[in-house]
Design an enzyme around this catalytic site. Structure first.
Site, PDB file in Angstrom:
ATOM      1  N   HIS A   1       0.836  -1.205   0.000  1.00 31.29           N
ATOM      2  CA  HIS A   1       0.000   0.000   0.000  1.00 31.29           C
ATOM      3  C   HIS A   1       0.869   1.253   0.000  1.00 31.29           C
ATOM      4  O   HIS A   1       0.600   2.220  -0.722  1.00 31.29           O
ATOM      5  CB  HIS A   1      -0.918  -0.033   1.232  1.00 31.29           C
ATOM      6  CG  HIS A   1      -1.928   1.070   1.258  1.00 31.29           C
ATOM      7  ND1 HIS A   1      -2.684   1.353   2.358  1.00 31.29           N
ATOM      8  CD2 HIS A   1      -2.299   1.973   0.318  1.00 31.29           C
ATOM      9  CE1 HIS A   1      -3.472   2.371   2.102  1.00 31.29           C
ATOM     10  NE2 HIS A   1      -3.258   2.774   0.874  1.00 31.29           N
TER      11      HIS A   1
ATOM     12  N   GLU B   1      -3.337 -12.635 -15.651  1.00 32.15           N
ATOM     13  CA  GLU B   1      -2.186 -12.442 -14.763  1.00 32.15           C
ATOM     14  C   GLU B   1      -1.414 -13.721 -14.493  1.00 32.15           C
ATOM     15  O   GLU B   1      -0.326 -13.666 -13.916  1.00 32.15           O
ATOM     16  CB  GLU B   1      -2.657 -11.875 -13.414  1.00 32.15           C
ATOM     17  CG  GLU B   1      -3.410 -10.570 -13.512  1.00 32.15           C
ATOM     18  CD  GLU B   1      -3.980 -10.159 -12.176  1.00 32.15           C
ATOM     19  OE1 GLU B   1      -3.257  -9.517 -11.401  1.00 32.15           O
ATOM     20  OE2 GLU B   1      -5.158 -10.492 -11.901  1.00 32.15           O
TER      21      GLU B   1
ATOM     22  N   ASP C   1       2.248  -9.257 -12.425  1.00 35.52           N
ATOM     23  CA  ASP C   1       2.053 -10.610 -11.910  1.00 35.52           C
ATOM     24  C   ASP C   1       2.348 -11.657 -12.977  1.00 35.52           C
ATOM     25  O   ASP C   1       2.952 -12.694 -12.690  1.00 35.52           O
ATOM     26  CB  ASP C   1       0.622 -10.783 -11.394  1.00 35.52           C
ATOM     27  CG  ASP C   1       0.503 -10.473  -9.915  1.00 35.52           C
ATOM     28  OD1 ASP C   1       1.471 -10.728  -9.173  1.00 35.52           O
ATOM     29  OD2 ASP C   1      -0.541  -9.947  -9.488  1.00 35.52           O
TER      30      ASP C   1
ATOM     31  N   CYS D   1      -2.138  -3.096 -18.006  1.00 32.06           N
ATOM     32  CA  CYS D   1      -2.021  -2.119 -16.921  1.00 32.06           C
ATOM     33  C   CYS D   1      -0.860  -2.416 -15.982  1.00 32.06           C
ATOM     34  O   CYS D   1      -0.889  -2.059 -14.808  1.00 32.06           O
ATOM     35  CB  CYS D   1      -3.326  -2.042 -16.126  1.00 32.06           C
ATOM     36  SG  CYS D   1      -3.902  -3.621 -15.502  1.00 32.06           S
TER      37      CYS D   1
END
Length: 757
Positions: A363, A604, A628, A675
């Site tokens: 985060h 992913e 990922d 993305c």
């Protein structure tokens, strides 16, 4: 042997500095192997020599005075071969060199093993005896095992020992460099400010006392409070405990006497340390002593010492809450950064972030990228408590952190900072211009967001949509699952701010390294565990509430797109579609006028790559999460600094998979976007455009650079570049070709700067 090894590693790990580490190693190994000599030679990379750093059995006056080049002696041969050498008579070996004054002429048998840390030979560990004999297999295996176990400890101790405390006259100390994981690009030059968690002795930073009397007074008040607590607890438990058990509280009180811990702490304060640092050093010294004892009962007293130290520290921190003065160009340093720590620093003073632990998509890292703050995570060997007030350079491009940088390094990075500012200023004029190639091909550029603050920054840089809104971030900042109404309000702010531009909201993606404090997921291998769509399908109450909130938030705007993360099977897609349809029906029954939004899946994992066409028949769009996907294809955790160098976005297998996905999606006439971080790299963006991706989504900070790169090349030239790369088989060569191509196009300022080693 295992118990002996455990004790050696435990003692060495607790040692305060490199000299103590090495001294402990030679004494403990000599005793464990019953040899007459044990020595450690460490390799000095600057001098290119192996230096005798510690010995038990040779002349102590030879320590630091005797050295060998890599081509000299049997020690040099062990280092050069990076393998053990076991000899019955060292003097008869062709590589033998007599080291005068060491006293080694008494010894004949020789066993040397390399000390290797992450492929680098740090030094050589040697044992010898007077009699002529070969060390047996068990002895050799033990020394190899000890060396492997100690390599990381020695590497960390070397790193820690390279940052000396600032002397009274502030003399210049040597430059040190540490490697971590780049989490947010850019360069920061500034002053380190260490943030320590409360009541954690290991996290207390080094500081000099500005008022010795005040520090002593604060310590004495905390000490009195702890003594009072112990007496209260002792009295309250008196009726339940036997007499000998009650005596334990008296032992605790005696530990805090002026003649024990307290007196030593005060003495350290008088020598110039602040109270918290003095307490830390005294407690750790006593813990080391108790841990080294053979008696199990006495070893357990180390726990008591630690507990008392934490109690005293907690009172000191409570009585004197940290009032940190943040200098201009603050580089915040912590064992593990949290979003709350970022919020404590004035934004105009925060230049960079360094975290010993933590991941590139934690985060805090996500927040740093959205704010455009250079960040390095996972700097595991960094002695962070010693960095308060230090001059630091943080390289968010390569993941390097420099402490006490040399004038040459500082000058090089100052030039990079200046160039970055010039490039950013020059790119501002592109805000309202399209990302269009020189031969007229239009490439839509979207952004990845997670905070409402990202929206303004994204619009300022000319974003045409949101390709990834991380809905888990609003979940992370709360102490419980947000209600449907709370989620609706949060999502509405994103959708309204970007309307009529599309906003792609990813359903809750937790698990892996993204845990919620109120919904812990504990697994041995979380990246292959319960995460993404697996969690929310197992908890339909969470999924349905979130989807309903998204649909309600989009009423009257019609710019919502829903994206499903970590999909591996069509069954998951079908189940999610049924639940989305159910949410639409429910809201219509409740009187909400809503259409079913476009729904897509994220590719992913490798399993999803080969089902793209099946997915495409069930959804409205495909989006690739290249971060990922890359780590799963290469079996490399990009957040692990030990293998981060193997994380290669331009690996031929990754590029082939990405191109395959785009082609398969288009066979079903379904648009495909990406993305991941590759889309945020100017060279990577050009390749993805040539592969046929319909949308590139990235962090707002990099969007202007990507737009400039696309506007500086023709679509035909991008296709030719991709054709050349098809014939290449090395990731680094591919990356270099991309850099060189940008240079040839006059876009060299967009590439990541390279500082030579």
């Amino acid at each position: 042997m295992l118990e002996t090894l455990r004790k050696i590693v435990q003692e060495v790990s607790a040692a305060p500095d490199l000299d103590t580490v090495l001294d402990l190693i030679v004494r403990r190994i000599q005793r464990a192997m019953r040899t007459q000599m044990c020595s450690v030679y460490l390799f000095d990379a600057k001098k290119q020599r192996y230096t005798l750093m510690a010995t038990q059995g040779l002349n102590k006056e030879s320590v630091r005075m005797v050295s060998l080049s890599p081509s000299e002696g049997i020690v040099g041969l062990v280092g050069a071969r990076a393998e053990p050498i076991n000899l019955e008579d060292a003097a008869s070996h062709p590589a033998f060199i007599y080291l005068q004054g060491t006293g080694e002429e008494r010894f004949h048998s020789f066993l040397g093993v390399p000390i290797i840390h992450q492929r680098d030979v740090l030094g050589v560990l040697v044992v010898q005896q007077k009699e002529r004999r070969r060390f047996d297999e068990n002895e050799e295996a033990f020394l190899v095992t000890v060396s492997a176990q100690l390599a990381g400890v020695i590497a960390h101790a070397e790193a820690t020992g390279s940052i000396h405390a600032i002397s009274g006259n502030h003399e210049r100390v040597a430059e040190s460099r540490f490697e971590g994981v780049p989490a947010a690009s850019g360069v920061a030059i500034g002053t380190g400010v260490v943030k320590a968690p409360p009541a954690d002795l290991n996290a207390v930073p080094d500081r000099v006392a500005t008022d010795i009397d005040a520090e002593i007074a604060q310590f004495n008040r905390a000490l009195a409070a702890v003594r009072r607590d112990i007496r209260v607890v002792g009295r309250s438990l008196a009726k339940r405990l036997r007499h000998e058990e009650q005596e334990l509280f008296d032992v605790y009180l005696r530990m805090l006497d002026d003649n024990a811990l307290a007196g030593e702490v005060v003495e350290r304060i008088r020598r110039g340390s602040w109270a918290q640092g003095a307490l830390r050093d005294v407690v750790k010294a006593h813990v080391r002593e108790f841990n080294a004892m053979d008696d199990p009962y006495l070893r357990e007293r180390a726990t008591d010492i630690r507990d008392l130290g934490r109690r005293v520290l907690a009172y000191m921190q409570e009585a004197s809450p940290s009032q940190i003065e943040y200098p201009d160009s603050t580089i915040l340093v912590a064992d593990e950064l949290t979003p709350a720590m970022l919020g404590e620093v004035p934004t105009d003073k925060l230049a960079g972030l360094v975290s010993v632990h933590g991941a590139g998509n934690s985060h805090a890292a996500i927040l740093a990228r959205s704010m455009g703050i250079p960040t390095v995570m996972g700097v595991v060997d960094l002695p962070y408590t010693q960095l308060d007030g230090r001059t630091l350079i943080l390289d968010g491009y390569s993941g390097r952190v420099f402490v006490n940088p040399s004038d040459e390094v500082a000058t090089a990075y100052e030039e990079i900072v200046r160039e970055d500012r010039e490039v950013a200023a020059g790119l501002e004029q592109l805000r309202d211009k399209p990302a269009e190639t020189t031969d007229g091909f239009r490439m839509p550029l979207w952004v990845n967001t997670g905070l409402i603050a990202d929206v303004e920054r994204s619009l300022e840089r000319g974003a045409e949509g949101i390709g990834l809104y991380r809905t888990e971030i609003p979940f992370m900042v709360k102490d419980f699952f947000p209600s449907e109404q709370e989620q609706t309000q949060t999502y509405r702010e994103q959708l309204e701010a970007f309307a009529p531009r599309p906003v792609t909201m990813r359903t809750l993606d937790i698990g892996g390294d993204k845990a919620l404090p109120y919904f812990p997921i504990s697994e041995e291998n979380p990246f292959l565990g319960w995460r993404g769509i697996r969690v929310t399908l197992d908890h339909p109450e969470i999924f349905l509430v979130q989807v309903r909130a998204m649909l309600r938030a989009a009423e009257g705007l019609d710019n919502l797109r829903i994206m499903l993360p970590m999909v591996t099977s069509v069954h998951e897609v079908d189940e999610a579609n049924r639940m989305i349809d159910r949410a639409v029906r429910e809201l219509r029954e409740e009187g909400l006028i809503t259409d079913r939004p476009p729904v897509g899946v994220m590719v992913e994992v490798p399993a999803a790559v080969y089902q793209v066409r099946r997915f495409a028949r069930r959804v409205d769009f495909i989006s690739v999460g290249s971060n990922d996907l890359t780590q799963y294809l290469l079996a490399v955790d990009r957040n692990n600094p030990r293998v981060a160098g193997l994380y290669a976005p331009y690996h031929p297998s990754v590029l082939r998979a990405l191109e395959y996905i785009a082609k398969e999606a288009h066979k079903e006439s379904v648009p495909v976007s990406i993305c991941g971080e590759m889309a945020a790299d100017p060279g990577g963006a050009i390749l993805l455009m040539a592969m046929g991706y319909d949308v590139l989504s990235m962090n707002a900070t990099n969007l202007p650079k990507v737009k400039s790169a696309i506007r500086g090349i023709s679509y035909a030239r991008a296709g030719e570049l991709l054709d050349r790369i098809h014939r290449m088989d090395d990731a680094e060569d591919i990356h270099m070709l991309l850099r060189n191509t940008l240079q040839e196009l006059g876009l060299g300022q967009l590439t990541r700067p390279v500082i030579p080693d």
